[in-house]
Scaffold this motif. Structure first.
Motif, mmCIF file in Angstrom:
data_model
loop_
_atom_site.group_PDB
_atom_site.id
_atom_site.type_symbol
_atom_site.label_atom_id
_atom_site.label_comp_id
_atom_site.label_asym_id
_atom_site.label_seq_id
_atom_site.Cartn_x
_atom_site.Cartn_y
_atom_site.Cartn_z
ATOM 1 N N ARG A 1 -15.474 42.824 -4.378
ATOM 2 C CA ARG A 1 -15.052 41.922 -5.455
ATOM 3 C C ARG A 1 -13.699 42.352 -6.022
ATOM 4 O O ARG A 1 -13.501 43.511 -6.382
ATOM 5 C CB ARG A 1 -16.059 41.898 -6.593
ATOM 6 N N GLU B 1 -23.926 34.125 -2.627
ATOM 7 C CA GLU B 1 -23.183 33.187 -1.790
ATOM 8 C C GLU B 1 -22.226 33.904 -0.841
ATOM 9 O O GLU B 1 -22.040 33.474 0.306
ATOM 10 C CB GLU B 1 -22.425 32.190 -2.665
ATOM 11 N N ALA B 2 -21.615 35.000 -1.292
ATOM 12 C CA ALA B 2 -20.716 35.754 -0.415
ATOM 13 C C ALA B 2 -21.486 36.392 0.736
ATOM 14 O O ALA B 2 -21.025 36.412 1.886
ATOM 15 C CB ALA B 2 -19.970 36.816 -1.215
ATOM 16 N N GLY C 1 -17.078 36.432 5.379
ATOM 17 C CA GLY C 1 -17.038 35.210 4.584
ATOM 18 C C GLY C 1 -16.485 35.508 3.206
ATOM 19 O O GLY C 1 -16.593 36.634 2.716
ATOM 20 N N GLU C 2 -15.895 34.527 2.573
ATOM 21 C CA GLU C 2 -15.287 34.741 1.261
ATOM 22 C C GLU C 2 -15.516 33.538 0.369
ATOM 23 O O GLU C 2 -15.456 32.389 0.826
ATOM 24 C CB GLU C 2 -13.785 35.002 1.405
ATOM 25 N N ILE C 3 -15.782 33.801 -0.913
ATOM 26 C CA ILE C 3 -15.845 32.743 -1.909
ATOM 27 C C ILE C 3 -14.994 33.168 -3.107
ATOM 28 O O ILE C 3 -14.704 34.358 -3.284
ATOM 29 C CB ILE C 3 -17.291 32.447 -2.372
ATOM 30 N N VAL C 4 -14.581 32.185 -3.904
ATOM 31 C CA VAL C 4 -13.830 32.457 -5.132
ATOM 32 C C VAL C 4 -14.587 31.840 -6.291
ATOM 33 O O VAL C 4 -14.971 30.666 -6.253
ATOM 34 C CB VAL C 4 -12.399 31.888 -5.060
ATOM 35 N N GLU C 5 -14.838 32.650 -7.314
ATOM 36 C CA GLU C 5 -15.557 32.198 -8.498
ATOM 37 C C GLU C 5 -14.754 32.583 -9.738
ATOM 38 O O GLU C 5 -14.599 33.760 -10.045
ATOM 39 C CB GLU C 5 -16.944 32.842 -8.549
ATOM 40 N N ARG D 1 -12.422 37.087 -6.410
ATOM 41 C CA ARG D 1 -12.669 36.950 -4.968
ATOM 42 C C ARG D 1 -13.873 37.804 -4.575
ATOM 43 O O ARG D 1 -13.940 38.995 -4.924
ATOM 44 C CB ARG D 1 -11.447 37.405 -4.158
ATOM 45 N N ALA E 1 -22.398 33.669 3.126
ATOM 46 C CA ALA E 1 -21.225 33.244 3.897
ATOM 47 C C ALA E 1 -20.955 34.196 5.050
ATOM 48 O O ALA E 1 -20.588 33.772 6.157
ATOM 49 C CB ALA E 1 -20.002 33.159 2.987
ATOM 50 N N ALA F 1 -22.689 34.573 -7.206
ATOM 51 C CA ALA F 1 -21.495 34.861 -6.415
ATOM 52 C C ALA F 1 -21.780 35.863 -5.302
ATOM 53 O O ALA F 1 -21.369 35.667 -4.151
ATOM 54 C CB ALA F 1 -20.390 35.395 -7.329
#
Length: 210
Positions: free
Chosen positions: A100, A118-119, A14-18, A22, A122, A115
């Motif tokens: 990161r 959440e990652a 899973g990946e999130i961007v903040e 990344r 995910a 962050a």
């Protein structure tokens, strides 16, 4: 003694961007600390150019080993939040690595905690959580005349036959919850007037559902 735990079997991602940073989360099943460390090493090798590869893992059903690393992030902002995703879901035999890539903007401690959390979530959400329960594999030896009685008992108890051997006698391999073994064996013994015999194998943990 713990007789049941939750885990994942298939790897996840899973990946999130903040703020242009990344955060890429990876999760895998790990039956040993070596397996967890090997997984961390493989992710670090894949993302050798990343600023941070933070991780946490929980390994072992009894007295589990818990480890985490911030890998250069401010203390308590990465590894511990990842670990809390694992423990918060009651998971065991699992390793999570969050990579990161810095986007140029500092997030602050609170932003980092959110962050990395959440990652990690995910990654876990991308795969299936299953429950493993302690079972006793048992080989049931019976004659052909009593086979139907035993199959009826197994069916009514929701026990699946994993293997069947048909020779001079019939041998069925089943897995029975450890707390139910004596009761089920007694039912079979009474139904066959003690003509059935049992061969117990080493107790294991087996998947019992999502």
């Amino acid at each position: 003694m713990q007789k049941e735990y939750a885990t994942i079997l298939e790897p996840g991602f899973g990946e999130i961007v903040e703020k242009k940073s990344r955060f890429i989360g990876y999760v895998c099943h790990a039956e040993s600390e070596k397996a967890a460390i090997d997984f961390v090493t493989s992710v670090k090798k894949k993302h050798y150019d990343a600023r941070h590869n933070c991780f946490a893992y929980v390994v072992g059903e009894e007295n589990p080993i818990l480890r985490f690393s911030d890998d250069g992030e401010p203390g308590g902002t990465a590894g511990k939040p990842i670990l809390e995703v694992i423990t918060g879901n009651g998971l065991c035999n699992i390793c999570i690595v969050v990579t990161r890539y810095f986007g140029g903007t500092l997030l602050g401690t609170g932003g980092l905690v959110r962050a990395y959390t959440e990652a990690a979530k995910a990654a876990v959400s991308s795969t299936n959580i299953v429950r493993k329960r302690m079972v006793q594999p048992v080989r049931i030896h019976t004659n052909y005349n009593d086979l139907g009685k035993l199959q009826y008992i197994l069916g009514s108890e929701g026990i699946t036959t994993l293997e069947s051997e048909y020779g001079q006698e019939v041998v069925l391999l089943v897995e029975i919850l450890v707390d139910e073994v004596d009761r089920i064996m007694q039912l079979m013994t009474e139904a066959t007037a003690a003509r059935v015999s049992f061969e117990k194998e080493e107790v294991i943990f087996s998947v019992c559902g999502v």
